[in-house]
Enzyme design. Structure first.
Site, PDB file in Angstrom:
ATOM      1  N   CYS A 111     -18.462  15.704  47.861  1.00  0.00           N
ATOM      2  CA  CYS A 111     -19.324  14.578  48.254  1.00  0.00           C
ATOM      3  C   CYS A 111     -19.853  13.780  47.066  1.00  0.00           C
ATOM      4  CB  CYS A 111     -20.469  15.085  49.115  1.00  0.00           C
ATOM      5  SG  CYS A 111     -19.897  16.025  50.526  1.00  0.00           S
ATOM      6  N   HIS A 246     -25.162   9.239  49.180  1.00  0.00           N
ATOM      7  CA  HIS A 246     -24.199   9.961  50.020  1.00  0.00           C
ATOM      8  C   HIS A 246     -24.860  10.236  51.359  1.00  0.00           C
ATOM      9  CE1 HIS A 246     -21.612  12.843  51.737  1.00  0.00           C
ATOM     10  NE2 HIS A 246     -22.372  13.893  51.460  1.00  0.00           N
ATOM     11  N   ASN A 276     -21.152  13.000  58.049  1.00  0.00           N
ATOM     12  CA  ASN A 276     -20.940  13.133  56.611  1.00  0.00           C
ATOM     13  C   ASN A 276     -19.437  13.043  56.341  1.00  0.00           C
ATOM     14  OD1 ASN A 276     -20.441  14.187  54.051  1.00  0.00           O
ATOM     15  ND2 ASN A 276     -21.964  15.823  54.215  1.00  0.00           N
TER      16      ASN A 276
END
Ligand code: COA
EC number: 2.3.1.180
Length: 321
Positions: A111, A246, A276
């Site tokens: 990520c 993020h 996500n």
């Protein structure tokens, strides 16, 4: 000389799964997922692949920046979920978009991948090695998701985002990056190609996460690294127009805003729609903000990523489009 984002693009799978669909697979509810994460639905690949989404996002970013594929010097694909091991996803993207003069490779930083990819681009561009770089984050996390684990399957989604970064005159802001391999057990996934994969418990072949541990890590380290990058470059926090984080969890974004004492309105979110998407989340959000007019020339943006590794980092950029 610095690296300037001159164009963005994104690619999102057509098929969606909302929280009620997840509640048919594991014991959970729409209410619980919304409240604890902010996620409402996520897009999941059917016909799409990590490579096809990366190529689609790349084509759109090239068109947005008015760049011919032959003018791309480097294609950097950040992914942990490519449908190909060899050749790398970046070479497959090169083939699909006709970027015949590009050097291509993949990077694995989960990520934090887009932020690390942007930092690598910045280094190449500022030293003069390349002039035009495609930085892409593309993920099919649904392939790594354990759909029997309610602690993880509620969170993730698929998608891709891309940015064309070019060497241009402008302020060079030093980014800040960190990794802590000693904390790596907090978020793991064993390769299905491991020699002993057949003997491993099935769950080890999917993502496993210490949710609370990762949450604590993020709410501490993200404000810290944003503070570091602002301090390093002598940029007052009030000068930042957008903090593009993020997109992992709404509560994480809210906690970061609170710790920085910055208005939540400066922290755009789209995790409610996509979940996500790991390295794709920041470029997807940038592309959305560019297309809906939120990004304007002259604005200052902080991008910040965090995730498996563990790893985290932040960069400041001037929006010039
Ligand atoms: N639905 C319903 N209940 C659930 C659940 C779900 N999907 N997942 C966990 N629970 C239950 C737990 O069993 C626990 O029950 P108990 O109190 O009876 O033991 C309770 O809810 C609290 O569990 P906990 O794990 O402490 O929840 P949480 O508030 O920490 O939320 C996450 C879990 C995963 C949403 C949260 O920890 C998180 O988002 N962490 C960060 C993860 C992340 O962003 N990872 C990627 C980083 S790049």
């Amino acid at each position: 000389m610095t690296g300037v984002i001159c164009g963005t693009g994104s690619s999102i799978p057509v098929h969606t799964m909302d929280n009620n669909d997840i509640a048919k697979l594991v014991e959970t509810s729409d209410e619980w997922i919304r409240e604890r994460t902010g996620v409402v639905r996520r897009h999941i690949i059917e016909e799409e692949t990590t490579v096809s989404m990366a190529a689609d996002a790349a084509r759109k970013a090239l068109a947005d920046s008015g760049t011919a594929p032959e003018d791309v010097d480097l294609i950097l694909v950040s992914t942990i979920s490519s449908n190909v091991i060899l050749p790398c996803a970046a070479c497959e993207v090169q083939r699909q978009i006709g970027a015949v003069n590009a050097t291509c490779y993949d990077m694995s930083a989960a990520c934090t991948g887009f932020v690390f990819g942007y930092c690598a681009a910045l280094a190449y561009l500022s030293c003069g090695m390349y002039r035009t770089i495609l930085v892409i984050g593309s993920e099919s996390l649904s392939n790594l998701t354990n759909w029997k684990d309610r602690g993880t399957c509620i969170l993730f989604g698929d998608g891709a985002g891309a940015a064309v970064v070019k060497a241009e005159e402008g302020t060079f802001y030093q980014p800040v990056t960190h990794s802590a391999g000693s904390l790596g057990d907090a978020l793991t996934c064993t390769s299905r190609h491991a020699r002993n994969a057949a003997q491993l418990p099935e769950e080890e072949l999917y993502m496993q996460m210490d949710g609370r541990g990762v949450f604590q890590f993020a709410v501490r380290r993200v404000p810290e690294v944003i503070g570091e990058v602002l301090e390093k470059n002598q940029v007052p926090i009030g000068d930042i127009d957008w903090f593009v984080l993020h997109q992992a969890n709404r509560r994480i974004v809210e906690a970061v805003a609170k710790r920085l004492k910055a208005p939540l309105e400066k922290f755009p979110m789209n995790l409610q729609e996509y979940g996500n998407t790991s390295s794709a989340s920041i470029p997807i959000l940038l592309d959305e903000m560019r297309r809906d007019g939120r990004l304007k020339a002259g604005q200052k943006i902080v991008i910040a990523g965090f995730g498996a590794g563990l790893s985290w980092g932040a960069a400041i950029l001037d929006w010039t489009k």
